[in-house]
Design a protein around this motif. Sequence first.
Motif, PDB file in Angstrom:
ATOM      1  N   ALA A 123       6.317   9.834   1.251  1.00 29.10           N
ATOM      2  CA  ALA A 123       6.431  10.988   2.143  1.00 29.10           C
ATOM      3  C   ALA A 123       7.258  12.084   1.491  1.00 29.10           C
ATOM      4  CB  ALA A 123       7.080  10.569   3.459  1.00 29.10           C
ATOM      5  N   TYR A 124       6.638  13.230   1.234  1.00 26.87           N
ATOM      6  CA  TYR A 124       7.380  14.383   0.742  1.00 26.87           C
ATOM      7  C   TYR A 124       8.128  15.011   1.912  1.00 26.87           C
ATOM      8  CZ  TYR A 124       4.600  13.683  -3.403  1.00 26.87           C
ATOM      9  OH  TYR A 124       4.024  13.121  -4.516  1.00 26.87           O
ATOM     10  N   VAL A 125       9.419  15.192   1.742  1.00 21.71           N
ATOM     11  CA  VAL A 125      10.279  15.632   2.837  1.00 21.71           C
ATOM     12  C   VAL A 125      10.872  17.004   2.525  1.00 21.71           C
ATOM     13  CG1 VAL A 125      12.326  15.105   4.199  1.00 21.71           C
ATOM     14  CG2 VAL A 125      10.819  13.250   3.443  1.00 21.71           C
ATOM     15  N   LEU A 126      10.654  17.930   3.439  1.00 22.66           N
ATOM     16  CA  LEU A 126      11.216  19.277   3.356  1.00 22.66           C
ATOM     17  C   LEU A 126      12.188  19.437   4.513  1.00 22.66           C
ATOM     18  CD1 LEU A 126      11.192  22.098   2.026  1.00 22.66           C
ATOM     19  CD2 LEU A 126       9.309  22.699   3.560  1.00 22.66           C
TER      20      LEU A 126
ATOM     21  N   TRP B  96       0.852  -1.194   0.000  1.00 21.36           N
ATOM     22  CA  TRP B  96       0.000   0.000   0.000  1.00 21.36           C
ATOM     23  C   TRP B  96       0.878   1.231   0.000  1.00 21.36           C
ATOM     24  CZ3 TRP B  96      -2.035   2.393   5.061  1.00 21.36           C
ATOM     25  CH2 TRP B  96      -2.908   3.463   4.798  1.00 21.36           C
ATOM     26  N   LEU B  97       0.630   2.172  -0.934  1.00 18.49           N
ATOM     27  CA  LEU B  97       1.470   3.356  -1.075  1.00 18.49           C
ATOM     28  C   LEU B  97       0.631   4.629  -1.144  1.00 18.49           C
ATOM     29  CD1 LEU B  97       4.386   2.547  -3.549  1.00 18.49           C
ATOM     30  CD2 LEU B  97       4.541   3.220  -1.149  1.00 18.49           C
ATOM     31  N   PRO B  98       0.070   5.073  -0.037  1.00 16.06           N
ATOM     32  CA  PRO B  98      -0.625   6.366  -0.051  1.00 16.06           C
ATOM     33  C   PRO B  98       0.381   7.499   0.060  1.00 16.06           C
ATOM     34  CG  PRO B  98      -0.630   5.511   2.162  1.00 16.06           C
ATOM     35  CD  PRO B  98       0.064   4.467   1.300  1.00 16.06           C
ATOM     36  N   THR B  99      -0.072   8.716  -0.220  1.00  5.88           N
ATOM     37  CA  THR B  99       0.688   9.885   0.193  1.00  5.88           C
ATOM     38  C   THR B  99       0.255  10.225   1.618  1.00  5.88           C
ATOM     39  OG1 THR B  99      -0.955  11.268  -0.921  1.00  5.88           O
ATOM     40  CG2 THR B  99       1.089  10.822  -2.112  1.00  5.88           C
ATOM     41  N   LYS B 100       0.866  11.250   2.185  1.00  9.03           N
ATOM     42  CA  LYS B 100       0.707  11.500   3.613  1.00  9.03           C
ATOM     43  C   LYS B 100      -0.735  11.781   4.013  1.00  9.03           C
ATOM     44  CE  LYS B 100       2.604  14.253   7.401  1.00  9.03           C
ATOM     45  NZ  LYS B 100       3.319  15.493   7.759  1.00  9.03           N
ATOM     46  N   LEU B 101      -1.139  11.155   5.079  1.00  7.24           N
ATOM     47  CA  LEU B 101      -2.412  11.399   5.732  1.00  7.24           C
ATOM     48  C   LEU B 101      -2.165  11.315   7.226  1.00  7.24           C
ATOM     49  CD1 LEU B 101      -4.528   8.140   5.112  1.00  7.24           C
ATOM     50  CD2 LEU B 101      -2.169   8.381   4.468  1.00  7.24           C
ATOM     51  N   ALA B 102      -3.067  11.852   8.030  1.00  5.48           N
ATOM     52  CA  ALA B 102      -2.849  11.903   9.474  1.00  5.48           C
ATOM     53  C   ALA B 102      -2.591  10.500  10.019  1.00  5.48           C
ATOM     54  CB  ALA B 102      -4.061  12.523  10.156  1.00  5.48           C
ATOM     55  N   PRO B 103      -1.740  10.368  11.042  1.00  5.13           N
ATOM     56  CA  PRO B 103      -1.406   9.037  11.559  1.00  5.13           C
ATOM     57  C   PRO B 103      -2.621   8.205  11.953  1.00  5.13           C
ATOM     58  CG  PRO B 103       0.050  10.688  12.511  1.00  5.13           C
ATOM     59  CD  PRO B 103      -0.982  11.434  11.741  1.00  5.13           C
ATOM     60  N   GLU B 104      -3.614   8.856  12.566  1.00  2.00           N
ATOM     61  CA  GLU B 104      -4.798   8.094  12.974  1.00  2.00           C
ATOM     62  C   GLU B 104      -5.602   7.629  11.759  1.00  2.00           C
ATOM     63  OE1 GLU B 104      -5.783  12.558  13.279  1.00  2.00           O
ATOM     64  OE2 GLU B 104      -4.092  11.207  13.767  1.00  2.00           O
TER      65      GLU B 104
END
Length: 368
Positions: free
Chosen positions: A241-244, A204-212
């Motif tokens: 995860a887009y990382v800044l 499974w490869l989503p982009t970022k969503l809240a941990p819960e």
Amino acid sequence: MKDLEIGVPGQIMPPAERAVDLARRAESEGFDALWWPCHLMGWHPDSIWTPDMSPLAATQPSSHVYFDPLLMMGAVGSQTETIKVGAVVTDLIRRHPAMVANMALTLDHLTKGRAILGLGSGEMMNVTPYGMSFDRPVGRLEEGIEIIRALWAADGPIDYEGRFHRLRGAVLGLSPYGPAPPPIWTAAHGPRMLRITGRLADGWLPTKLAPEVYAESLATIRQASVAAGRSADTVTPGLLAYVLAAPDETTLRRMQEAPLLRAIMVMLPPQIFRELGVEPPEGFHELIPASVPRDRAEAIIAGIPPKVVDYYCFCGTPEQIAEEVRTYYKAGLRHLIMWNVTAFGDPELAGWSFRAMREVKDILKGDA
């Protein structure tokens, strides 16, 4: 976190010869995977890809420069030893499922079992400008995965009767490199896609969503896996995860204001904007980035405040980024793709940011 795999992007643009060198370096540094996006068109409108918006435009004339991911997976995977290679992600609108089934098995042999087939429902900007229909993309993906799996499992001709595809006496004689075919990972967010992932996918490869929300979505996937007669832990939980990365808070806040960085945030679903108290960019997902006029692009960016960047990206120093990743690990994450977008915030920090990515990896790999 010894069981947390960490991936990074592969080389997405010329010169191609750097791809293998960078891959071997990532392999030697202990990264677990390299991933390539599948884009014909990028997210940044041509109208804002200009030096006044970012120094990047002065050295890279187009924002739409992408190698084909499956070709790069083969080129790099055949010249490395242990690192996995994957697509994040391609679709089954532009690529026929039977051809993808054959290509994935070919990659399986080239990489000696290290290829991951990442699939998604597609994006309008990569489909409609090229004369293809974006009608019912999730249904097309579901059918396509069923066809791929049927061809991989068959020992002779198969028939398939679907809404979008009809196969009659179709064959695929190529066998996997090892005992099992390459894993299929899906980019899933909505309930239907999560259920498809649980039933048909291996990762499974989503982009970022809240941990819960991540934990709740993973529970939905696991329930669907069990309902399909599979083990609850069949699907590997991943995250794009887009990382800044920034050396300090002042630099981070300045970078979050950068127009090209804020422009990437249009990928977020409208409901996320609303949850953040921001009006979503109305109609953007129906527009084609290459043709968005300057005034429209500037209006979209102006409507995306830095707090949206703060939400969508893993932001801060290596220690801060690692701490945020830990919350996702507790929610079930086991494969992290760190997609470094620091250069969109400040090109001068690009070199430092890649060293920061290695530091994040070392911190996380060193966790008990």
